[in-house]
Design an enzyme around this catalytic site. Structure first.
Site, PDB file in Angstrom:
ATOM      1  N   GLN A 174       0.809  -1.214   0.000  1.00  0.00           N
ATOM      2  CA  GLN A 174       0.000   0.000   0.000  1.00  0.00           C
ATOM      3  C   GLN A 174       0.852   1.278   0.000  1.00  0.00           C
ATOM      4  O   GLN A 174       2.050   1.244   0.273  1.00  0.00           O
ATOM      5  CB  GLN A 174      -0.915   0.010   1.225  1.00  0.00           C
ATOM      6  CG  GLN A 174      -2.019  -1.037   1.180  1.00  0.00           C
ATOM      7  CD  GLN A 174      -3.033  -0.818   2.279  1.00  0.00           C
ATOM      8  OE1 GLN A 174      -3.057  -1.522   3.269  1.00  0.00           O
ATOM      9  NE2 GLN A 174      -3.865   0.198   2.104  1.00  0.00           N
ATOM     10  N   HIS A 175       0.180   2.397  -0.307  1.00  0.00           N
ATOM     11  CA  HIS A 175       0.684   3.757  -0.089  1.00  0.00           C
ATOM     12  C   HIS A 175       1.770   4.231  -1.053  1.00  0.00           C
ATOM     13  O   HIS A 175       2.157   5.392  -1.005  1.00  0.00           O
ATOM     14  CB  HIS A 175       1.231   3.933   1.341  1.00  0.00           C
ATOM     15  CG  HIS A 175       0.339   3.443   2.424  1.00  0.00           C
ATOM     16  ND1 HIS A 175      -0.979   3.837   2.550  1.00  0.00           N
ATOM     17  CD2 HIS A 175       0.577   2.572   3.449  1.00  0.00           C
ATOM     18  CE1 HIS A 175      -1.506   3.233   3.601  1.00  0.00           C
ATOM     19  NE2 HIS A 175      -0.600   2.469   4.153  1.00  0.00           N
ATOM     20  N   ASP A 204      -2.310  -5.034  -0.190  1.00  0.00           N
ATOM     21  CA  ASP A 204      -1.938  -6.336   0.347  1.00  0.00           C
ATOM     22  C   ASP A 204      -2.710  -6.698   1.611  1.00  0.00           C
ATOM     23  O   ASP A 204      -3.059  -7.863   1.817  1.00  0.00           O
ATOM     24  CB  ASP A 204      -0.433  -6.423   0.579  1.00  0.00           C
ATOM     25  CG  ASP A 204       0.144  -5.280   1.394  1.00  0.00           C
ATOM     26  OD1 ASP A 204      -0.619  -4.402   1.867  1.00  0.00           O
ATOM     27  OD2 ASP A 204       1.373  -5.242   1.562  1.00  0.00           O
TER      28      ASP A 204
END
EC number: 2.7.1.17
Length: 497
Positions: free
Chosen positions: A79-80, A241
C-alpha cells in the site's frame, strides 16, 4: 479452466500463487526478490520496472501447462506507494514506498492546511501519516521538480501492475483509502485534501477512476503472451496487500481479527460500516469487498528479527531455537524496534532502542527474543485501541512470513491471550487475490456466491499450526508489556520531532 492466479507485490519480493478452485489447493507458488533503495533521510524507494521483471520471473518458473489453464488473476500490492507517470504512461521516478519517512514534514503541512489532524479525520476518516501517498506529492514537487512538471498520473503499486497487465488506469476503494485523499465514509476523493496537498493543479485529474470490487478487465494480449497466459484471461480489480490478506485469511465478516507478520506488522478486522477513531488510533480503511477494514500497521515486524539474525550471523529459519532457549521477557532485555521509524505508535522519526541490558542477557538468543517480543508488543499497543473502542474478538488468524515460526505463533497467543489459527496457505495476500479473481469471474458468469461464502469454502486452517495461550507465559508477558509501555512513554518526547 479452473485455475486462478494471485500476484502479491510486496516490499521484499513478488510472489505468485496459482489456485485450483475445483481441487481447493495451490498448484504452483513462486517468488522473486526485490531490492530496496534506502536513504539516510528516511527515503525507501523501488523501481516499478523491478516489480514487472519479478512478476515475469515468477510466471516463467510456473509450468506452461499450468499457466495455460489460468482463467483469471488479481494483484495484491504493497500500500501507499507513489508511482508518478507522464501522459504516455512512462514512469518518471522511483516509487516512494509505504515505509518512506522522508515526507514527515509534508504530512504535517497538508493537515495544517485544512485545520489540523482532527479536521483531516473529519474530512476523510484518517490523518495523513508518514508513508501515506498524499505526502509524497509535495515532496516530489520540492525535490523532483522535473518529475512534478511532467506528472500526469498518480498510481499505487497495485494500480501500476494492473496498468501493465491491462493497459487501463484504475484503482479500488481499499488501496485508495490508504492514500490519505479518499473520504472513507463516502468513498469519494476529498476535494479539500486534494487542494491542501497541491493548490497548483487539479489533482483529481491525476487519479485513476475507482473500480468496483467485482470489476473485471481484459488482459493485454502482448502481456498474456509474455506471461504464458491465454488471451482470454480476466484481470480482477485486486487491492492493497492487507485487503487481499483479509480475503486470504477469511477476515470478511465481523468478529474476525487477522494479523500479518511481514516486513510490516498489521492487524485488521472486517466491518460493515466505517469505523473511524477521532484521534486516529487506527487506519479507517475501506475493504476490497464492499465493506470497511479498520487496520493497525506497524512499520517494524520481521524487519527487526531479520536485522538481529543478520547481526549475529544466523538465519531467521533458525530463530525458534533461540526463542526456546530464553524465557518470556528475555530476562529483562527490551527492544523498541523502531528501526525505520514507526506508525503505531506514531513516531515517524523513531529509532530502535535496547534497554535493560546486563551481564546475563547480552546474548544472541536474548537479542532475538527481544526483537520478536518488541515487534509483537507494538501490535498489542494497537490492538488495545481496538479493544478500548469496543471491538471484541475470539481468535486471531495469522498470516505472513512470521507466521511460519511456531515460536512466534505461540508468542502471539500468549501476549494477546487469544487462540491463534493459521491458514494452510501461508501466503494470505496472494491467495486472497486469487480468491477475489475467482469470485469476480463467478459473478460475471451469473453465480450468486458471496465473498464470505467463498472464503468459508476455500480458506482452511491447519490444526498443526494452531496455538493456545499458556497462563504462566501470558502472565510473564503482561509484566514485560508494561515495561514496554513505560519505556515507550519515556522515549516518545525524544522522537516526536
Amino acid at each position: 479452466m479452473s485455475l486462478f492466479a494471485g500476484i502479491d507485490a510486496g516490499t521484499q519480493s513478488v510472489k505468485v500463487v496459482v489456485y485450483d478452485a475445483a481441487a481447493r489447493s495451490v498448484v504452483a507458488s513462486t517468488s522473486a526478490p526485490l531490492e530496496l533503495i534506502s536513504g539516510e533521510d528516511g527515503s525507501r524507494e523501488q523501481h516499478p520496472s523491478d516489480w514487472v521483471h519479478a512478476m515475469q520471473a515468477c510466471f516463467d518458473r510456473i509450468d506452461p501447462a499450468v499457466r495455460a489453464q489460468v482463467a483469471a488473476l488479481a494483484v495484491s500490492g504493497q500500500q501507499h506507494g507513489f508511482v508518478p507517470l507522464d501522459a504516455q504512461g512512462h514512469v518518471l521516478a522511483p516509487a516512494k514506498l509505504w515505509n518512506d519517512t522522508s515526507t514527515t514534514a509534508e504530512c504535517a503541512a497538508i493537515m495544517q492546511a485544512v485545520g489540523g489532524a482532527a479536521q483531516t479525520i473529519a474530512l476523510a476518516g484518517n490523518p495523513i501519516l508518514a508513508g501515506y501517498t498524499a505526502s509524497k506529492l509535495p515532496w516530489t514537487r520540492k525535490h523532483r521538480p522535473e518529475v512534478y512538471a511532467k506528472l500526469a498520473k498518480i498510481l499505487l503499486p497495485h494500480d501500476y501492475l494492473n496498468f501493465i497487465l491491462t493497459g487501463a488506469y484504475f484503482c479500488e476503494y481499499g488501496d485508495a483509502s490508504g492514500t490519505g485523499w479518499l473520504d472513507v465514509r463516502t468513498r469519494q476523493w476529498s476535494k479539500e485534501l486534494l487542494q491542501a496537498t497541491d493548490g497548483e493543479r487539479d489533482l483529481s485529474a491525476c487519479l485513476p477512476p475507482i473500480a468496483e470490487p467485482d470489476a473485471l478487465f481484459d488482459i493485454a494480449p502482448l502481456v498474456a503472451a509474455q506471461l504464458g497466459l491465454a488471451t482470454t484471461v480476466k484481470v480482477a480489480v485486486g487491492g492493497g496487500d492487507n485487503m487481499m490478506a483479509a480475503i486470504g485469511t477469511g477476515c470478511v465478516s465481523e468478529g474476525r481479527l487477522a494479523m500479518s507478520l511481514g516486513t510490516s506488522g498489521t492487524l485488521f478486522a472486517y466491518a460493515d460500516r466505517p469505523i473511524v477513531d477521532d484521534a486516529g488510533a487506527w487506519a479507517a480503511f475501506c475493504s476490497s469487498t464492499g465493506g470497511w477494514l479498520p487496520l493497525i500497521c506497524t512499520m517494524n515486524c520481521t524487519v527487526a528479527t531479520e536485522q538481529v539474525a543478520k547481526l549475529f550471523g544466523f538465519s531467521t529459519r533458525e530463530g525458534d531455537v533461540y526463542i526456546q532457549a530464553t524465557p518470556p521477557g528475555a530476562d529483562g532485555l527490551l527492544m523498541l524496534p523502531f528501526l525505520t521509524g514507526e506508525r503505531t505508535p506514531d513516531l515517524p522519526l523513531g529509532k530502535g532502542v535496547l534497554a535493560g541490558m546486563d551481564t546475563d542477557n547480552m546474548s544472541p538468543a536474548h537479542f532475538y527474543r527481544a526483537a520478536m517480543e518488541g515487534a509483537t508488543y507494538s501490535l498489542k499497543y494497537g490492538y488495545d485501541a481496538f479493544v478500548r473502542a469496543g471491538m471484541r474478538f475470539d481468535r486471531i488468524l495469522l498470516t505472513g512470513g512470521g507466521a511460519n515460526s511456531a515460536a512466534w505463533r505461540q508468542m502471539v497467543a500468549d501476549i494477546f491471550e487469544l487462540p491463534v489459527e493459521a491458514p494452510k496457505q501461508s501466503e494470505g495476500a496472494a491467495l486472497g487475490a486469487a480468491l477475489q479473481a475467482l469470485w469476480a469471474l463467478g459473478n460475471a458468469q451469473g453465480e450468486t456466491t458471496t465473498l464470505r461464502e467463498l472464503a468459508d469454502r476455500h480458506v482452511t486452517t491447519d490444526p498443526q499450526l494452531a496455538a493456545t495461550p499458556d497462563p504462566d507465559r501470558a502472565a510473564a508477558y503482561r509484566a514485560s508489556y508494561q515495561h514496554f509501555l513505560q519505556h515507550l512513554q519515556a522515549v516518545t518526547p525524544l522522537y516526536r520531532g
